[in-house]
Design an enzyme around this catalytic site. Structure first.
Site, short mmCIF file in Angstrom:
data_model
loop_
_atom_site.label_atom_id
_atom_site.label_comp_id
_atom_site.label_asym_id
_atom_site.label_seq_id
_atom_site.Cartn_x
_atom_site.Cartn_y
_atom_site.Cartn_z
N SER A 172 5.38 -4.64 -1.83
CA SER A 172 5.46 -3.18 -1.99
C SER A 172 6.12 -2.56 -0.76
O SER A 172 7.24 -2.95 -0.39
CB SER A 172 4.07 -2.64 -2.29
OG SER A 172 4.03 -1.25 -2.28
N GLY A 203 0.98 -6.62 -8.10
CA GLY A 203 -0.22 -7.19 -7.51
C GLY A 203 -0.66 -8.50 -8.15
O GLY A 203 -1.73 -9.01 -7.84
N GLY A 259 0.81 -1.20 0.00
CA GLY A 259 0.00 0.00 0.00
C GLY A 259 0.85 1.26 0.00
O GLY A 259 0.36 2.33 0.35
N SER A 260 2.12 1.11 -0.38
CA SER A 260 3.00 2.27 -0.51
C SER A 260 3.09 3.08 0.78
O SER A 260 3.18 4.30 0.73
CB SER A 260 2.51 3.17 -1.66
OG SER A 260 2.31 2.39 -2.82
#
Lengths: 360, 541
Positions: free
Chosen positions: A177, A306, A101-102
Site C-alpha cells: 500500500s 491485504g 496503512g495509506s
C-alpha cells in the site's frame, strides 16, 4: 469470488475501524488509532528462527526501525551486544520494508506487519528492516519519503549488514500500500546517490491520479473501501492544495518524471484483482515498461487487498514464491555470470585461473 | 457482498509464521493453551477470536458495515464519544460498536437480520471452519516471551567501547552467578578502567557505571543490602519527588489509576481510597478535584494513607493528610484522612483501615505489590496474605501499577540482563528530557532500584518486579477479575505525554491494561481489578 474467512474478518475489521478514525475535516483520531492498533514488542529470543530488536536510527525525528534477523545455529540466544553482529553469509539480502496503512495507519510494531516481516526473513534468508516512518496527516509529503531515505542511508552504511562476498549491503526495498509507494520514491531518490538498490517489491502499491479510472468506478464501495476514502488519504498526505496528479501520487502522470535511461531497480509489482485502485497500479507497471525498466507484474485476480497478511490462500503462496525468487535471483545470476565469464576466458587461461575466477 | 470460503492449502500451512520448520516441540505454553480453538491466523494479527465464532463475527462485521453506511451520524464523532475496550476481543468490540450504531431494541425486526435466512444465501460458499491451526508465535501472550528480550538499542551502543563494556558486564555477572568471585573482581577492575575512556555523562557509559557499582557492592559487601535500603524516609521521599518531576512514569501511574477510580466511584456517595504508599500524596489532589467537579456533586471521600513511620517524631502522614484536607475544603469535598504507619505493607492489618461496610472502597497500589514477593520460609507468603485481606474488603476497584520487567527471576544472570535492558531504556528516556535540576536526583532514585535488583538477595531485595502477564495470573488466582481500561483513559494518558518535551514515550493498550514505554519498550504497566464475588481463590503454587 471467494476469500478465506479469517482474511475477510481481518480486512473487514480494519476497514471498518479505519472508518471511525478519519474525520470529515481531514484530521485523524490518532489516539483511538493507536489504542485500536494491535502491537507487539520486539523479541530478541528467536521464534521460528527469527529474532528482532528495535533501533533508533534518527533521534531528531524519533525514527525507529525494527530489525529482523535469522537466528543462527551457534547463537540460539543473542545477547544485547551481539544483535548487530556481522552477517556471515556470502550474500545476505537486506530488505527495507515500509508497512502499509495509506500513509496514516499502522506502525512497524503493528502485529500484522511484525508477522509479515518475520515471514520475509525466513522466505528470503534476509535481514528485514521495517521502518516506522512518520504518518499523515500530522506529517505530510515528503516526511515518509525522507524517513525512507534516512533508513536507506543508514542500512547502506552498516558494516554488519555487508555481504561477505563484496563487502556491500545488498538492499531491496519493499512495501505494501503506502509502503509500496514509499519504496518507489526512495528508489528514485537513490538513483543519483550511488546507493545501489537491487530490487523493489511493491504489494498493492498506493498510487492514484485525478482521473477516475474504470476499476475505481466499478469497485467503489464494493469491498468496504470507497473512492472517497482514498481521496481522504491523498488529501491527508499530499501538500495542502495539491491534487492527485502530484508526482508522489501519480509518478507516471502529467507531473511525473521520466525514467527512461535511468538505472532504476527491477520491480516486482503485485496487484489484487479486487482492489479498486488497480488501474493505477497497472498504469505504474506500464510506465516502468515504457521507460525500459525491468518489471514483473503479478496480477492476482481473486485477491482482495491485504491477502498477503495471512498465509491461508493460493495467492499468498504464489506471491511468496515469487518474492523469494526475486530476491535470490541475484545470487544465482551472479554465479551464473561468473561461470559464463570463466568459460569465455577458457580459451586463454589454464584451469587454475578458471577456479580462481569462479571462487572469486 | 463478498462470499467466503475456506480455501486453504493443505499441508503447507503450519500455522507458524515462517516457512522454515522448527524441529523443536511447540513451547509448553502452546500445549497448555486453555482456549484451544482460537483462530491461529487472527491471533498472529493480535486478535482473539474462537474459530467456532468466526462466522458469527463475520456476520456481525457485515452488519456493522451496513449500519455504518446507513448511519446518519458522523462516524468519527461517534467513535470519539464511545469508549472502546480491549480491541483484541474482536467479537465484543464489534458488538459494542453495533449497539452504538443501531437503534435500541424496540423494533428488533427492522434492524437485526435473521441469521438463518442470511445463511441460506451464503452457506454454499461458507464451508466449515478452517482447519484448526496451532498458535502462531505468541504476540499477545507474554508467557511466550521472556522479557529479557525486549530491547532498545541506543546509538551509543555502536561505539566499540560501549559494546565491550556490555560484554564485560555480562561476563562479570556470569562469574558472580557461578560464584567465581576472583574472576568477577578482575572483570570489575577492567570495567572501571574502561569506564574512564567512555562517556559516562549519558548513554551506555552512564548506565554501565551504575551496574558496575551495583556489582561491586554485591561482590565486596555481600548481599545483605548494606546501605541500599537504608536512606532515611526523608531521602526516599526527596528522590521520589524528583523522579516524579523528571519523567512521566509516576504521573502516568497516578493519572491512569485516578481515572479508573473515578469511574468506579460513579454513583457512589461514600467512598474510601486506601493508598498503599502515600509519600507526598501527589496522586490525590487531582482525584479530589475531579470528584469535586463530578456531575451530581462530590461524594464523601475518605483517604487512608499507608506509609513508613517518621523517625524524628514528625507525623508526616498526618501533615500530608492535613494539606489534602485543606485542598478538599477549598473545593467543597467532604474529606476525612487517616494515616497508617507501617514499615512494611504486610504488617498492615485490615482492621487498621476501618473500612465501613457501606462505603465503596478503592485500593491503590503504585509499585508496592512487588515488594511483597520476597518469600520468607518462616512466614506465610506476604503477597498471599495481603491479597487475601484486600479481597475481604471487597473493593470496588483495585488499581495496580507495576514496573513492566522481569526482575524477580531466580537466576542472577537472567535478572541482571533484564535489568540492564530495562534501565538502559529508562535512562535513555531520561537523557532525552531537557536538562533540569530534577534529573540528577531522579537518576539516583533509579540507581537505588538497580542496586537493589543487582546487589541484594533475600528479604533485602524488595525490588522484585514482575511483568503484567505474571501479575495477571497471580491476581486472577487470588480471586480478582480484570476491569478493562478503555480508550478514554488511553487518550488522556497519551495527551499527558504530549506535555513532556521528549518524543519517544508511547502508551499502549494491552488486553485491557495500559503500558507506558519508551520507544516501543513498555516500562510501566497499569491495570485495574475487582474481587470476584463468589467462589474460592486458589493461590498459585
Amino acid at each position: 469470488m471467494a476469500v478465506s474467512l479469517s482474511t475477510w474478518v481481518l480486512i473487514s475489521n480494519f476497514k471498518l475501524a479505519y472508518n471511525l478514525l478519519r474525520r470529515p475535516d481531514g484530521t485523524f483520531n490518532r489516539h483511538l488509532a493507536e489504542f485500536l492498533d494491535r502491537k507487539v514488542p520486539a523479541n530478541a529470543n528467536p521464534v521460528d528462527g527469527v529474532f528482532s530488536f528495535d533501533v533508533l536510527i534518527d533521534r531528531g525525528t524519533s525514527l525507529l526501525s525494527r530489525i529482523y534477523r535469522p537466528a543462527t545455529a551457534e547463537e540460539p540466544q543473542p545477547n544485547i551486544a551481539e544483535l548487530e553482529k556481522p552477517v556471515t553469509a556470502e550474500v545476505v539480502p537486506v530488505i527495507i520494508f515500509f508497512h502499509g496503512g495509506s500513509f496514516a495507519h499502522s506502525s512497524a510494531n503493528s502485529a500484522i506487519y511484525d508477522t509479515l516481516c518475520r515471514r520475509l526473513v525466513s522466505l528470503c534468508k534476509a535481514v528485514v528492516v521495517s521502518v516506522n516512518y512518520r504518518r499523515a496527516p500530522e506529517n505530510r509529503y515528503p516526511c515518509a519519503y525522507d524517513d525512507g531515505w534516512t533508513a536507506l542511508k543508514w542500512v547502506n552504511s552498516r558494516p554488519w549488514l555487508q555481504s561477505q562476498k563484496d563487502s556491500k549491503v545488498h538492499i531491496y526495498l519493499a512495501g505494501d500500500s503506502s509502503g509500496g509507494n514509499i519504496a518507489h520514491h526512495v528508489a528514485l531518490r537513490a538513483i543519483e546517490s550511488g546507493i545501489d538498490v537491487l530490487g523493489n517489491i511493491l504489494l498493492n502499491p498506493m498510487f492514484g491520479g485525478q482521473e477516475r479510472t474504470e476499476s475505481e468506478k466499478r469497485l467503489d464501495g464494493k469491498y468496504c473501501v470507497t473512492l472517497r476514502d482514498w481521496d481522504w488519504y491523498w488529501r491527508a498526505y499530499l501538500p495542502e492544495g495539491e491534487d492527485r496528479d502530484h508526482p508522489a501520487c501519480n509518478p507516471f502522470g502529467p507531473n511525473g518524471r521520466s525514467l527512461e535511461g535511468i538505472k532504476f531497480p527491477k520491480s516486482l509489482v503485485v496487484v489484487a484483482g479486487l482492489d479498486l485502485i488497480q488501474d493505477w497500479q497497472l498504469a505504474y507497471v506500464e510506465g516502468l515498461k515504457k521507460a525500459g525498466q525491468e518489471v514483473k507484474l503479478l496480477y492476482m485476480e481473486q485477491a482482495t487487498i491485504g491477502f498477503f497478511l495471512l498465509p491461508n490462500s493460493n495467492h499468498f503462496h504464489t506471491v511468496t514464491d515469487e518474492i523469494s525468487k526475486f530476491v535470490s535471483s541475484d545470487c544465482i545470476k551472479t554465479i551464473g555470470e561468473r561461470i559464463m565469464q570463466c568459460i569465455g576466458a577458457l580459451l586463454c587461461v589454464d584451469y587454475v585461473c578458471l577456479f580462481k575466477c569462479f571462487l572469486g | 457482498m463478498v462470499l467466503y470460503d475456506s480455501a486453504t492449502i493443505g499441508g503447507s500451512c503450519s500455522g507458524s509464521s515462517s516457512s522454515s520448520s522448527s524441529s523443536k516441540p511447540p513451547p509448553l505454553q502452546q500445549r497448555q493453551q486453555t482456549q484451544q480453538d482460537i483462530d491461529g491466523f487472527l491471533a498472529g494479527a493480535g486478535y482473539r477470536v474462537r474459530s467456532s465464532e468466526l462466522r458469527k463475527v463475520a456476520q456481525r462485521l457485515e452488519r456493522l458495515e451496513t449500519a455504518m453506511v446507513n448511519s446518519p451520524a458522523d462516524l468519527s464523532q461517534l467513535a470519539s464519544d464511545t469508549i472502546h475496550y480491549n480491541p483484541s476481543d474482536l467479537a465484543s468490540w464489534v458488538d459494542s460498536l453495533l449497539s452504538e450504531l443501531t437503534q435500541p431494541p424496540t423494533c428488533p425486526s427492522e434492524f437485526i437480520m435473521d441469521p438463518v435466512s442470511n445463511q441460506t444465501v451464503v452457506s454454499d460458499a461458507w464451508t466449515t471452519a478452517e482447519p484448526h491451526m496451532p498458535q502462531v508465535h505468541q504476540n499477545i501472550s507474554y508467557e511466550q516471551q521472556s522479557l529479557n528480550n525486549q530491547l532498545t538499542v541506543v546509538p551509543a551502543m555502536e561505539e566499540d567501547s560501549g559494546i565491550r563494556l556490555v560484554h564485560m558486564l555480562m561476563t562479570c555477572a556470569e562469574c558472580v552467578q557461578r560464584g567465581d568471585f576472583s574472576l568477577a573482581t578482575s572483570c570489575l577492575e577492567d570495567m572501571q578502567g574502561l569506564l574512564t575512556r567512555v562517556n559516562t555523562v549519558c548513554g551506555i557509559g552512564k548506565v554501565a557505571g551504575h551496574f558496575i557499582d551495583a556489582l561491586s557492592r554485591r561482590i565486596f559487601q555481600g548481599i545483605g543490602g548494606g546501605s541500599v535500603n537504608g536512606g532515611s524516609a526523608y531521602e526516599n521521599e526527596l528522590l521520589y519527588h524528583h523522579f516524579y518531576e523528571a519523567c512521566p512514569y509516576l504521573k502516568f501511574a497516578h493519572f491512569t489509576a485516578n481515572q479508573a477510580i473515578l469511574e468506579a466511584f460513579d454513583g457512589h456517595d461514600c467512598v474510601h481510597v486506601v493508598d498503599f504508599n502515600l509519600m507526598h500524596g501527589l496522586q490525590w489532589p487531582a482525584l479530589i478535584q475531579a470528584l469535586a467537579l463530578r456531575p451530581g456533586g462530590p461524594p464523601l471521600l475518605r483517604l487512608t494513607g499507608i506509609g513508613p513511620p517518621s523517625p524524628d517524631g514528625r507525623d508526616s502522614l498526618r501533615e500530608i493528610g492535613l494539606r489534602l484536607a485543606e485542598l478538599a475544603r477549598s473545593v467543597n469535598v467532604r474529606f476525612a484522612f487517616r494515616g497508617v504507619a507501617a514499615s512494611r505493607l504486610e504488617d498492615v492489618k485490615p482492621w487498621m483501615l476501618q473500612v465501613n461496610p457501606k462505603e465503596s472502597v478503592a485500593v491503590n497500589s503504585i509499585m508496592q505489590l512487588h515488594r511483597l514477593l520476597g518469600s520468607d520460609p518462616n512466614r506465610n507468603s506476604p503477597i498471599e496474605t495481603v491479597l487475601s485481606w484486600i479481597r475481604s474488603l471487597n473493593p470496588k476497584i483495585m488499581t495496580v501499577v507495576e514496573q513492566e520487567a522481569n526482575h524477580n527471576q531466580p537466576g542472577f544472570l537472567d535478572r541482571f540482563t533484564e535489568a540492564l535492558h530495562y534501565y538502559s531504556t529508562m535512562f535513555d528516556s531520561l537523557d532525552a528530557c531537557t536538562v533540569q535540576p530534577n534529573k540528577a536526583l531522579a537518576e539516583i532514585y533509579i540507581q537505588r532500584e538497580i542496586a537493589n535488583v543487582v546487589s541484594c538477595e533475600g528479604s533485602a531485595r524488595v525490588e522484585r518486579h514482575e511483568p503484567l502477564s505474571k501479575w495477571r495470573t497471580r491476581l486472577s488466582g487470588a480471586g480478582f477479575r480484570p476491569l478493562h481500561l478503555g480508550s478514554n483513559a488511553y487518550k488522556q494518558a497519551s495527551m499527558l505525554l504530549t506535555l513532556f518535551s521528549a518524543e519517544g514515550y508511547s502508551v499502549e493498550e494491552n488486553d485491557g491494561c495500559l503500558t507506558l514505554g519508551w520507544h516501543s519498550r513498555p516500562l510501566i504497566a497499569a491495570s485495574a481489578w475487582q474481587a470476584v464475588s463468589d467462589g474460592t481463590a486458589d493461590f498459585p503454587a
